[in-house]
Design an enzyme around this catalytic site. Structure first.
Site, PDB file in Angstrom:
ATOM      1  N   ASP A   1       0.739   3.816  -3.148  1.00 15.61           N
ATOM      2  CA  ASP A   1       0.371   5.208  -2.911  1.00 15.61           C
ATOM      3  C   ASP A   1       1.370   6.143  -3.593  1.00 15.61           C
ATOM      4  O   ASP A   1       0.983   7.136  -4.229  1.00 15.61           O
ATOM      5  CB  ASP A   1       0.330   5.469  -1.401  1.00 15.61           C
ATOM      6  CG  ASP A   1       0.065   6.930  -1.078  1.00 15.61           C
ATOM      7  OD1 ASP A   1      -1.032   7.417  -1.394  1.00 15.61           O
ATOM      8  OD2 ASP A   1       0.961   7.583  -0.519  1.00 15.61           O
TER       9      ASP A   1
ATOM     10  N   GLU B   1       0.836  -1.202   0.000  1.00 15.05           N
ATOM     11  CA  GLU B   1       0.000   0.000   0.000  1.00 15.05           C
ATOM     12  C   GLU B   1       0.872   1.255   0.000  1.00 15.05           C
ATOM     13  O   GLU B   1       0.591   2.222  -0.710  1.00 15.05           O
ATOM     14  CB  GLU B   1      -0.921  -0.024   1.223  1.00 15.05           C
ATOM     15  CG  GLU B   1      -1.852   1.167   1.340  1.00 15.05           C
ATOM     16  CD  GLU B   1      -1.278   2.275   2.197  1.00 15.05           C
ATOM     17  OE1 GLU B   1      -1.551   3.456   1.906  1.00 15.05           O
ATOM     18  OE2 GLU B   1      -0.527   1.955   3.138  1.00 15.05           O
TER      19      GLU B   1
ATOM     20  N   GLU C   1      -4.504   0.571  -3.684  1.00 13.34           N
ATOM     21  CA  GLU C   1      -3.117   1.013  -3.789  1.00 13.34           C
ATOM     22  C   GLU C   1      -2.155  -0.171  -3.788  1.00 13.34           C
ATOM     23  O   GLU C   1      -1.146  -0.172  -4.522  1.00 13.34           O
ATOM     24  CB  GLU C   1      -2.792   1.973  -2.645  1.00 13.34           C
ATOM     25  CG  GLU C   1      -3.502   3.310  -2.773  1.00 13.34           C
ATOM     26  CD  GLU C   1      -3.257   4.250  -1.619  1.00 13.34           C
ATOM     27  OE1 GLU C   1      -3.304   5.467  -1.834  1.00 13.34           O
ATOM     28  OE2 GLU C   1      -3.023   3.763  -0.484  1.00 13.34           O
TER      29      GLU C   1
ATOM     30  N   ASP D   1      -6.855   1.085   0.656  1.00 10.81           N
ATOM     31  CA  ASP D   1      -5.503   0.524   0.814  1.00 10.81           C
ATOM     32  C   ASP D   1      -5.283  -0.648  -0.135  1.00 10.81           C
ATOM     33  O   ASP D   1      -4.194  -0.812  -0.699  1.00 10.81           O
ATOM     34  CB  ASP D   1      -5.286   0.067   2.255  1.00 10.81           C
ATOM     35  CG  ASP D   1      -5.138   1.240   3.222  1.00 10.81           C
ATOM     36  OD1 ASP D   1      -4.986   2.384   2.750  1.00 10.81           O
ATOM     37  OD2 ASP D   1      -5.183   1.007   4.441  1.00 10.81           O
TER      38      ASP D   1
END
Length: 224
Positions: free
Chosen positions: A44, A40, A116, A113
């Site tokens: 991101d 994650e 990502e 999450d």
């Protein structure tokens, strides 16, 4: 019961060479040590860079603040959660018993999450270009609708700047009501300008959204 990852691969239109990467991407920390927290983090960063790069080249006259606000409007957790729901990612999540019982498969933060983490998994499996193609497919409609107008400052910031410029006391935000289960809460929040006896109430699916709604309504009170 979780649905097979083969179905998720069909939904995202990508077949993994290393399926273990996808398995990790949909494993929440509540399910064990090998989970999607690291993925994650990477996803991101990849998402933020690719969206920033696209905006930089699409809006050559935009300043740093406008670009930052446009990026934030696109990659915010609410948007990622919406994407996660559209892909029914909750059906493929591996969760601990506590999260299963509390409805973690539909919680916005967990879905965001996971999206990502899947971006990172594709990057690790096939490289930058595949990850970029995947992101553009996910955000195609949103990117087509982006305008510089959407890069304007948010209502809370605009209200604060307006009040400061007119030497008016800053607003006070208070929760009026919070209802619904934790993963689907609804908030009502008041915005008060106490020295002018003005009050508005905003609503939203998060405290931030409700505050922004209340601030927008207060701006209308001042004709802004």
């Amino acid at each position: 019961m979780r649905e097979p990852l083969s179905q998720l691969q069909q939904k995202i239109q990508y077949t993994f060479s290393n399926i273990a990467l996808l398995e990790t991407a949909v494993t929440h920390r509540s399910a064990g040590m090998k989970n999607n927290e690291r993925s994650e983090f990477l996803g991101d960063s990849i998402l933020g860079f690719i969206i920033a790069d696209h905006l930089f080249h699409s809006f050559p006259t935009a300043d740093e603040g406008q670009l930052s606000r446009l990026r934030a409007s696109l990659v915010k957790k609410e948007t990622l959660a919406q994407i996660g729901k559209s892909l029914t990612i909750g059906n493929y999540l591996k969760l601990g018993q506590g999260e299963l019982r509390s409805g973690g498969h539909s919680r916005d933060s967990i879905l965001a999450d996971a999206v990502e983490a899947i971006i990172a998994a594709i990057y690790l499996d096939a490289g930058y270009q595949k990850a970029r193609d995947f992101i553009f497919e996910l955000f195609r409609e949103r990117l087509e609708q982006v305008t510089l107008e959407k890069g304007r400052k948010d209502p809370k910031t605009r209200l604060q700047e307006y009040l400061q410029s007119h030497q008016i006391d800053l607003p006070v935000y208070e929760i009026v009501e919070a209802s619904g289960p934790q993963h689907r809460q609804q908030f009502k929040i008041s915005c008060a300008i106490k020295n002018q006896k003005l009050l508005t109430v905003g609503s939203g699916t998060s405290r931030r959204k409700a505050e922004q709604d209340a601030a927008a309504k207060m701006l209308e009170q001042y004709g802004q």
